[in-house]
Design an enzyme around this catalytic site. Sequence first.
Site, PDB file in Angstrom:
ATOM      1  N   GLY A  54       0.840  -1.193   0.000  1.00  0.00           N
ATOM      2  CA  GLY A  54       0.000   0.000   0.000  1.00  0.00           C
ATOM      3  C   GLY A  54       0.871   1.236   0.000  1.00  0.00           C
ATOM      4  O   GLY A  54       1.987   1.213   0.519  1.00  0.00           O
ATOM      5  N   SER A  76       0.195   9.097   1.323  1.00  0.00           N
ATOM      6  CA  SER A  76       0.744  10.402   0.942  1.00  0.00           C
ATOM      7  C   SER A  76       2.164  10.613   1.431  1.00  0.00           C
ATOM      8  O   SER A  76       2.974  11.256   0.767  1.00  0.00           O
ATOM      9  CB  SER A  76      -0.156  11.516   1.480  1.00  0.00           C
ATOM     10  OG  SER A  76      -0.304  11.388   2.887  1.00  0.00           O
ATOM     11  N   LEU A  77       2.494  10.061   2.600  1.00  0.00           N
ATOM     12  CA  LEU A  77       3.794  10.311   3.209  1.00  0.00           C
ATOM     13  C   LEU A  77       4.719   9.096   3.166  1.00  0.00           C
ATOM     14  O   LEU A  77       5.929   9.242   3.351  1.00  0.00           O
ATOM     15  CB  LEU A  77       3.622  10.758   4.673  1.00  0.00           C
ATOM     16  CG  LEU A  77       2.703  11.951   4.918  1.00  0.00           C
ATOM     17  CD1 LEU A  77       2.644  12.267   6.404  1.00  0.00           C
ATOM     18  CD2 LEU A  77       3.175  13.177   4.139  1.00  0.00           C
ATOM     19  N   LYS A  85       7.389   0.060   6.815  1.00  0.00           N
ATOM     20  CA  LYS A  85       6.859   1.352   6.374  1.00  0.00           C
ATOM     21  C   LYS A  85       8.020   2.290   6.078  1.00  0.00           C
ATOM     22  O   LYS A  85       8.852   2.556   6.948  1.00  0.00           O
ATOM     23  CB  LYS A  85       5.950   1.946   7.453  1.00  0.00           C
ATOM     24  CG  LYS A  85       5.279   3.252   7.009  1.00  0.00           C
ATOM     25  CD  LYS A  85       4.214   3.685   7.995  1.00  0.00           C
ATOM     26  CE  LYS A  85       3.504   4.943   7.526  1.00  0.00           C
ATOM     27  NZ  LYS A  85       2.426   5.353   8.435  1.00  0.00           N
ATOM     28  N   ASP A 112      -7.216   9.276  11.557  1.00  0.00           N
ATOM     29  CA  ASP A 112      -7.140   9.177  10.102  1.00  0.00           C
ATOM     30  C   ASP A 112      -7.776   7.878   9.608  1.00  0.00           C
ATOM     31  O   ASP A 112      -7.145   7.091   8.897  1.00  0.00           O
ATOM     32  CB  ASP A 112      -5.673   9.246   9.660  1.00  0.00           C
ATOM     33  CG  ASP A 112      -5.525   9.736   8.222  1.00  0.00           C
ATOM     34  OD1 ASP A 112      -6.528  10.214   7.655  1.00  0.00           O
ATOM     35  OD2 ASP A 112      -4.424   9.625   7.668  1.00  0.00           O
TER      36      ASP A 112
END
Length: 481
Positions: free
Chosen positions: A152, A155-156, A173, A266
């Site tokens: 996945g 945005s960051l 990540k 979020d």
Amino acid sequence: MARRALKLASLVAATSGICLYGNKFLDPNDFGVVRVGRAIATTAVITYDYLTSLRSVPYGSEEYDFLKSQVHLRSAERLRKLCCANRGTFIKVGQHLGALDYLLPEEYTRTLKVLHSQAPQSTRQEIEQVIREDLGKEIKEIFVSFEDTPMGAASLAQVHKAVLQDGRTVAVKIQHPKVQAQSSKDILLMEVLVLVVKQIFPDFEFMWLVEEAKKNLPLELDFLNEGRNAEKVAHMLKNFDFLKISRNLGKLYSEMIFVNGFVHCDPHPGNVLVKKCPASGKAHIILLDHGLYQVLSESFRMDYCRLWQALIKADMKKVQKYSRRLGAGDLYPLFACMLTARSWESVNRGIDRSPISASEDVEIRSNAAAYLPQITQLLNNVPREMLLLLKTNDLLRGIESALHTRASASSFLNMSRCCIRAVSTYQRSKSHSFYRRAQISLTEALSLWQINLYELFLWLKGSQLGNWVIALLSRVHHSTY
């Protein structure tokens, strides 16, 4: 003169972009002048469109409404393209704007919502560079295997599946390169552009959004902070074992907001996954992206609990009281509608009485456009904790709408339980009398029992057994008379 300046700004930005895109060795996003020029040009074109397209049309006419909708669509698409081109912080803010159903026209929210699924992906070379700079090692020194295609992308950052040297399968990540360095400059640029637009359109009040981004973005870019948040929320919610996803997503957030005051802010569809456990066959909720959490102060949390209790009971005096305590002032009816995403008529009647209808949804959107100055004034007055909660509420409603559980009776019952528990716990902590604490506990138990009884009644009412019992009682009643 203004038109000439706008054309010149657009031409400069476009020319810079073309020249740099033509060179495969250069990324135009690495150059501040390109990012700034693109943002200035887009803002200028949008502003010019609003200034000229509606100038000669009578306000309030059908033609005016049609043209305004077209300007909204064009402007939203330009904004979406800007976010995709500048990436990073721009996509993050664009995603936030896409969740502001209570504030922005539908043309904007519908167009910007797609940013949740259009995040950029870093290349293998960029990933290797980030790992090398942060960990001082090559990928093959840390992992036995590392999948090139991300599971996945956001945005960051983006997430890859990998296997450590000890055999454990992990999710890695990795922050997009240059996001950290560009974020502060991007926020400053947005701040300047918002101030300029406000000089042209005095009712344009979005400085609160820039301030929130300035405060929260560094937290989201701090992955150590995200790790601590993930560990905290895992411990906080360790007793939850969910069977029904659509009902328990609201239950999960009620627990975070009202009971714990530590809220994952979020919950867009990309960050909420549903997985079936192979062993038990049960469905589990998986929360991703723990960078953005809101910590609620005790006084705010208690006022928010009591406000929702009043909204569920349709107690208008207390709705007014606790809305004012949360900074709404005389705009408390508007505040109640924003929190519940229901009309004022529905709030007065009781938001648990019936689910939202299509006509009510249209009415809410129309009123949002008409009350834009009052909404922006309200957002400037409420505590900062409220801004992220409003965003969270809207994201959750989007998921609930997709699952057809929006404004269901069970979701309000779960909220009521959490509010009762939270207020009772707070009252016991402030009481020094054993008798008073026992009294609070008894009242809490009775209130929760009443909710359970009402929930049983609703279940019976909707089940075949319940229909059979109701039919039997009806026959007995008619035979008696």
